[in-house]
Design a protein around this motif. Sequence first.
Motif, mmCIF file in Angstrom:
data_model
loop_
_atom_site.group_PDB
_atom_site.id
_atom_site.type_symbol
_atom_site.label_atom_id
_atom_site.label_comp_id
_atom_site.label_asym_id
_atom_site.label_seq_id
_atom_site.Cartn_x
_atom_site.Cartn_y
_atom_site.Cartn_z
ATOM 1 N N THR A 1 35.870 11.980 45.600
ATOM 2 C CA THR A 1 37.072 12.782 45.874
ATOM 3 C C THR A 1 38.317 12.078 45.331
ATOM 4 O O THR A 1 39.174 11.627 46.099
ATOM 5 C CB THR A 1 37.238 13.037 47.390
ATOM 6 N N PRO A 2 38.446 11.973 44.025
ATOM 7 C CA PRO A 2 39.605 11.290 43.441
ATOM 8 C C PRO A 2 40.870 12.137 43.522
ATOM 9 O O PRO A 2 40.815 13.345 43.783
ATOM 10 C CB PRO A 2 39.180 11.092 41.987
ATOM 11 N N ASP A 3 42.007 11.479 43.293
ATOM 12 C CA ASP A 3 43.315 12.137 43.143
ATOM 13 C C ASP A 3 43.886 12.727 44.439
ATOM 14 O O ASP A 3 45.058 12.539 44.735
ATOM 15 C CB ASP A 3 43.277 13.220 42.054
ATOM 16 N N VAL A 4 43.054 13.436 45.216
ATOM 17 C CA VAL A 4 43.594 14.143 46.384
ATOM 18 C C VAL A 4 44.115 13.201 47.463
ATOM 19 O O VAL A 4 44.871 13.621 48.344
ATOM 20 C CB VAL A 4 42.550 15.114 46.993
ATOM 21 N N LEU A 5 43.706 11.934 47.417
ATOM 22 C CA LEU A 5 44.148 10.998 48.456
ATOM 23 C C LEU A 5 45.133 9.949 47.938
ATOM 24 O O LEU A 5 45.497 9.022 48.657
ATOM 25 C CB LEU A 5 42.942 10.310 49.111
ATOM 26 N N HIS B 1 40.380 0.537 58.062
ATOM 27 C CA HIS B 1 40.038 1.296 56.849
ATOM 28 C C HIS B 1 40.458 2.766 56.966
ATOM 29 O O HIS B 1 39.637 3.686 56.881
ATOM 30 C CB HIS B 1 38.538 1.195 56.566
ATOM 31 N N ILE B 2 41.769 2.969 57.118
ATOM 32 C CA ILE B 2 42.294 4.327 57.313
ATOM 33 C C ILE B 2 43.245 4.726 56.187
ATOM 34 O O ILE B 2 44.136 5.561 56.384
ATOM 35 C CB ILE B 2 43.005 4.459 58.679
ATOM 36 N N GLY B 3 43.031 4.150 54.996
ATOM 37 C CA GLY B 3 43.945 4.381 53.886
ATOM 38 C C GLY B 3 44.267 5.831 53.607
ATOM 39 O O GLY B 3 45.410 6.195 53.356
ATOM 40 N N SER B 4 43.269 6.702 53.640
ATOM 41 C CA SER B 4 43.495 8.118 53.336
ATOM 42 C C SER B 4 43.441 8.996 54.583
ATOM 43 O O SER B 4 43.308 10.213 54.481
ATOM 44 C CB SER B 4 42.445 8.600 52.325
ATOM 45 N N ALA B 5 43.568 8.369 55.749
ATOM 46 C CA ALA B 5 43.341 9.093 57.002
ATOM 47 C C ALA B 5 44.568 9.826 57.528
ATOM 48 O O ALA B 5 45.100 9.506 58.587
ATOM 49 C CB ALA B 5 42.808 8.142 58.070
ATOM 50 N N SER B 6 45.006 10.822 56.779
ATOM 51 C CA SER B 6 45.923 11.804 57.361
ATOM 52 C C SER B 6 45.108 13.082 57.531
ATOM 53 O O SER B 6 44.139 13.321 56.801
ATOM 54 C CB SER B 6 47.127 12.058 56.443
ATOM 55 N N GLU C 1 45.845 16.103 56.818
ATOM 56 C CA GLU C 1 45.932 16.978 55.648
ATOM 57 C C GLU C 1 45.011 16.498 54.531
ATOM 58 O O GLU C 1 44.271 17.280 53.916
ATOM 59 C CB GLU C 1 47.374 17.038 55.135
ATOM 60 N N THR C 2 45.048 15.188 54.264
ATOM 61 C CA THR C 2 44.253 14.658 53.162
ATOM 62 C C THR C 2 42.768 14.665 53.484
ATOM 63 O O THR C 2 41.935 14.990 52.629
ATOM 64 C CB THR C 2 44.719 13.236 52.808
ATOM 65 N N LEU D 1 41.165 16.796 55.287
ATOM 66 C CA LEU D 1 40.679 18.161 55.126
ATOM 67 C C LEU D 1 40.517 18.510 53.646
ATOM 68 O O LEU D 1 39.523 19.128 53.242
ATOM 69 C CB LEU D 1 41.636 19.153 55.790
ATOM 70 N N THR D 2 41.473 18.087 52.828
ATOM 71 C CA THR D 2 41.386 18.343 51.392
ATOM 72 C C THR D 2 40.169 17.638 50.793
ATOM 73 O O THR D 2 39.460 18.195 49.943
ATOM 74 C CB THR D 2 42.666 17.867 50.679
ATOM 75 N N MET D 3 39.906 16.411 51.232
ATOM 76 C CA MET D 3 38.731 15.675 50.763
ATOM 77 C C MET D 3 37.435 16.389 51.161
ATOM 78 O O MET D 3 36.498 16.510 50.365
ATOM 79 C CB MET D 3 38.745 14.259 51.340
ATOM 80 N N MET D 4 37.394 16.859 52.403
ATOM 81 C CA MET D 4 36.208 17.565 52.883
ATOM 82 C C MET D 4 35.951 18.842 52.083
ATOM 83 O O MET D 4 34.813 19.152 51.716
ATOM 84 C CB MET D 4 36.371 17.899 54.369
ATOM 85 N N LYS D 5 37.019 19.566 51.786
ATOM 86 C CA LYS D 5 36.876 20.797 51.009
ATOM 87 C C LYS D 5 36.388 20.499 49.594
ATOM 88 O O LYS D 5 35.552 21.225 49.054
ATOM 89 C CB LYS D 5 38.215 21.539 50.965
#
Length: 319
Positions: A96-100, A285-290, A292-293, A295-299
């Motif tokens: 999941t690159p870029d989105v985070l 290890h919560i670097g991308s843990a918002s 919004e992000t 959910l975008t990663m999951m999608k």
Amino acid sequence: MKKIYITRKIDDQVIDQLKERFDVQVWNKEDTAVPKDELLHQVKDSHALLTMLSDKIDQEIFDAAPHLEVVANLAVGYDNIDLDAAKKAGVIVTNTPDVLTDTTADLTFSLIMAVGRRITEAAEYVKQGKWTSWSPYLLAGTDIHHKTIGIIGMGSIGQAVAQRAKGFNMDVLYHTRSRKSEAEQRFNAKHVSLEELLKESDYVVMLAPFTEETKQMMGKKEFALMKKSAFFVNAGRGTTVDEQALIEALQTGEIAGAALDVFEKEPISADHPLLSMKNVVAIPHIGSASRETRLTMMKLASDNIAAVLQGKKALTEVK
């Protein structure tokens, strides 16, 4: 109907969308990684896996999964997956690159500010009832503005951190295998050797991916090159750092402090030496843990799986 196995609870709307076309099974213990024996059992009839960095997808997994077509990793990194074994098995791997990028850059800069200005230490000071008066040097930290930041790894996240650094009027140094001319122009960044970066930077930020070349690239020699007033920040991969060397550098005052989102072995125990140091900020290890992000990663992971299982090209295949 093709089966998808998801190794951790994700957003219900993503699961429901997948269930419209596939048989979806989810590991039901949200706060624990799926045990290896359970994963081996589930992959026997799975066509797709949606995995986390904490899941080791190795030769044994691929051998047990004759129907597997795709592994969608919920992360930019994929060093938890044996890519050679995947290729031999004919399994597509996606990430999941870029989105985070921006979310991780926000967190990275938060670590810089937290360790420089002693934010977590100050918060605990108040909570423990120690704040009884004001004094000029009470929990005095170090400025971030007009200082020099050295970024190791100038990919998309590194460049996003450089963009934030310019808002603080910081001088930007960076070290990477190849020069980034556009980044140099945008952020007035200077490409330097690792040695020069370590000697000149007030904040050394590790954002390099894990490879054989970057394995423990920050060791005893490298920490010794840093200023005694400098801080080390790692929001990339824990395995790029010799953790014992970092501990010794902090204990001997070779560097001023560290802020860490990643560690050599995760999760770390409550008695880990780094956690007893006041000049260390440690987070899980919560670097991308918002919200919004995530959910975008999951999608994106879901879309990758759906595409492959329907005979289409993956959106973000790892090559």
